[in-house]
Design a protein around this motif. Structure first.
Motif, PDB file in Angstrom:
ATOM      1  N   GLU A  21      25.510  54.434 -32.426  1.00  0.00           N
ATOM      2  CA  GLU A  21      24.170  54.955 -32.692  1.00  0.00           C
ATOM      3  C   GLU A  21      24.221  56.061 -33.743  1.00  0.00           C
ATOM      4  N   ALA A  22      25.178  56.969 -33.592  1.00  0.00           N
ATOM      5  CA  ALA A  22      25.287  58.080 -34.539  1.00  0.00           C
ATOM      6  C   ALA A  22      25.648  57.588 -35.939  1.00  0.00           C
ATOM      7  N   LEU A  23      26.627  56.701 -36.036  1.00  0.00           N
ATOM      8  CA  LEU A  23      27.052  56.199 -37.348  1.00  0.00           C
ATOM      9  C   LEU A  23      25.942  55.432 -38.048  1.00  0.00           C
ATOM     10  N   SER A  24      25.132  54.714 -37.275  1.00  0.00           N
ATOM     11  CA  SER A  24      24.068  53.896 -37.871  1.00  0.00           C
ATOM     12  C   SER A  24      22.973  54.726 -38.521  1.00  0.00           C
ATOM     13  N   GLN A  25      22.858  55.977 -38.138  1.00  0.00           N
ATOM     14  CA  GLN A  25      21.908  56.834 -38.835  1.00  0.00           C
ATOM     15  C   GLN A  25      22.313  57.015 -40.294  1.00  0.00           C
ATOM     16  N   GLY A  26      23.615  56.836 -40.569  1.00  0.00           N
ATOM     17  CA  GLY A  26      24.098  56.937 -41.942  1.00  0.00           C
ATOM     18  C   GLY A  26      24.068  55.623 -42.683  1.00  0.00           C
ATOM     19  N   ALA A  68      28.521  60.340 -40.353  1.00  0.00           N
ATOM     20  CA  ALA A  68      27.397  59.545 -40.861  1.00  0.00           C
ATOM     21  C   ALA A  68      26.623  60.295 -41.936  1.00  0.00           C
ATOM     22  N   LYS A  69      26.354  61.567 -41.698  1.00  0.00           N
ATOM     23  CA  LYS A  69      25.552  62.353 -42.628  1.00  0.00           C
ATOM     24  C   LYS A  69      26.276  62.625 -43.943  1.00  0.00           C
TER      25      LYS A  69
END
Length: 422
Positions: free
Chosen positions: A111-116, A57-58
């Motif tokens: 959840e993690a991917l959506s931060q990106g 994501a980042k």
């Protein structure tokens, strides 16, 4: 556990040591060990899954999210990179190429991917829901043909339930499928279809029988089928990295062998798919809220008013604490619902509904409050908080509106136990 190990041995084989692949450091190291750390309560395998998704994501999503939003880009190549990590068919069986993980693992990943990028991740979550429906209910021919393609995202999928006159009232949909020999002929339309026109496989709920839910069946319709057409690309407030169109059927010819499950199983398949879809979309809201809390924390430390940084104003401290608390409560509800679905608790439908409406409402409020904290800057497209807010607003509407979620929760409370779980 074996599936997790197989999944990550595959990742290591493709990328080598992930720590050496993703060289760009995470923007905020302070989150680790803080009260909003998303890894709290996870086991070591889940933390590893989360780390891979967060790094992706980042490095692959976040640098592009504003550009994709502005240019309305459907980032096919980047999503295929995500699929190479096992994110194309997360909770499908590994028999035909799925990753073989559980619902909690999927929630952690989304959840993690959506931060990106919320919009791109939300599409990936819908694609996963379609893949699961085929894997769970399809015949071996459909599974062997399509799961490998969907798992790698060589093929993309769309979920077709909503109709122009039947949104929340899905049990009364009218798209007809009349059987003639070895084919069904479909007539009608679906609307608000994510990926519509750009995807390869359409999981379509249609009416093959009587009125009501028992007359609904599920068909896999391939792009290019005779009689399949698409409406104009919709202009949306958010979710701009995925196209949305009406899907139109005019004597659309579909082989009987593309029936998923049995005739009359469609409504059951749709609802079972949506239980997971509600967890998935709530997880996407968690990622948006997590990113907004992090951005607000950073902003309060650098922005100054009246000769001191905003972090010194108690009013804003309290707002930040409230945002963090609502985020953690929402995450706990979503993960409990994922566990309920994974372990087939009898209360799973109500818990998924409860988590979906609570998390999507509260996470939208967190994103909206983040704009307020940023002041005028928050309203500029140079600042990401406004995009997180726009992208997660629709989560309160799709996969069942939050009003319908409240109905499902109240139905669970008001129905006697012996009737509820029989």
């Amino acid at each position: 556990m074996a599936n997790v190990c197989r999944s990550f041995s595959r990742i290591t084989k493709i990328f080598g040591n992930t720590a050496s692949v993703f060289k760009q450091p995470r923007r905020n190291y302070w989150v680790s060990g803080s009260c909003i750390d998303p890894s709290l309560g996870l086991n070591e395998e889940q933390k590893q899954i989360q780390s891979v998704a967060t790094d992706f994501a980042k490095n692959e999503l976040q640098p592009n999210m504003a550009k994709w939003d502005l240019e309305e880009t459907f980032p096919v190549d980047v999503m295929r990179n995500a699929a190479s990590l096992g994110f194309g068919a997360i909770y499908c069986s590994d028999k035909y190429g799925g990753t073989g993980l559980g619902r909690t693992d999927a929630s952690i990943i989304f959840e993690a991917l959506s931060q990106g990028c919320v919009s791109t991740t939300a599409y990936i979550s819908i694609h996963n829901m379609c893949a699961w429906m085929i894997d769970e209910f399809g015949n071996d021919d459909l599974r062997s043909k399509w799961i490998p393609e969907l798992a790698t995202m060589n093929a993309f999928s769309s979920y077709c339930l909503t109709e122009p006159n039947h949104g929340s009232d899905a049990a009364n949909l009218t798209l007809s499928a009349k059987r003639d020999g070895d084919y069904y002929y479909l007539n009608g339309s679906k609307m608000f279809i994510s990926g519509g026109g750009d995807t390869d496989v359409y999981v379509v709920m249609c009416r093959t029988g009587e009125k009501g839910p028992k007359g609904i069946s599920c068909l896999l319709v391939e792009k290019g089928s005779p009689g399949l057409d698409f409406g104009k690309k919709e202009k949306k407030v958010g979710w701009n990295s995925q196209p949305t169109r009406a899907v139109i059927f005019e004597d659309c010819k579909v082989p009987v062998s593309n029936l998923i499950g049995e005739e009359g199983d469609g409504f059951k398949i749709a609802m079972r798919g949506l239980n997971g879809g509600r967890i998935n979309i709530a997880s996407c809201s968690l990622g948006a809220a997590q990113a907004c809390v992090e951005l607000c924390r950073d902003y309060l430390k650098v922005r100054k008013q009246f000769g001191k940084s905003l972090e010194n104003f108690q009013y804003l401290q309290f707002h930040l604490a409230e945002m963090a608390t609502k985020l953690v409560v929402s995450r706990n509800m979503v993960r409990q619902a994922a566990k309920a679905l994974e372990e087939d608790w009898p209360e799973k439908v109500a818990l998924c509904s409860m988590a979906k409406y609570f998390a999507t409402d509260e996470c939208f409020n967190i994103c909206n409050q983040a704009i307020q904290i940023h002041g005028g800057y928050g309203y500029l497209k140079d600042y990401a908080v406004q995009q997180y807010m726009r992208d997660c607003r629709v989560h309160q509407i799709l996969e069942g509106t939050n009003e319908v979620m409240r109905l499902l929760v109240s139905r669970d409370l008001l129905t006697d136990d012996e009737r509820k779980y029989s």
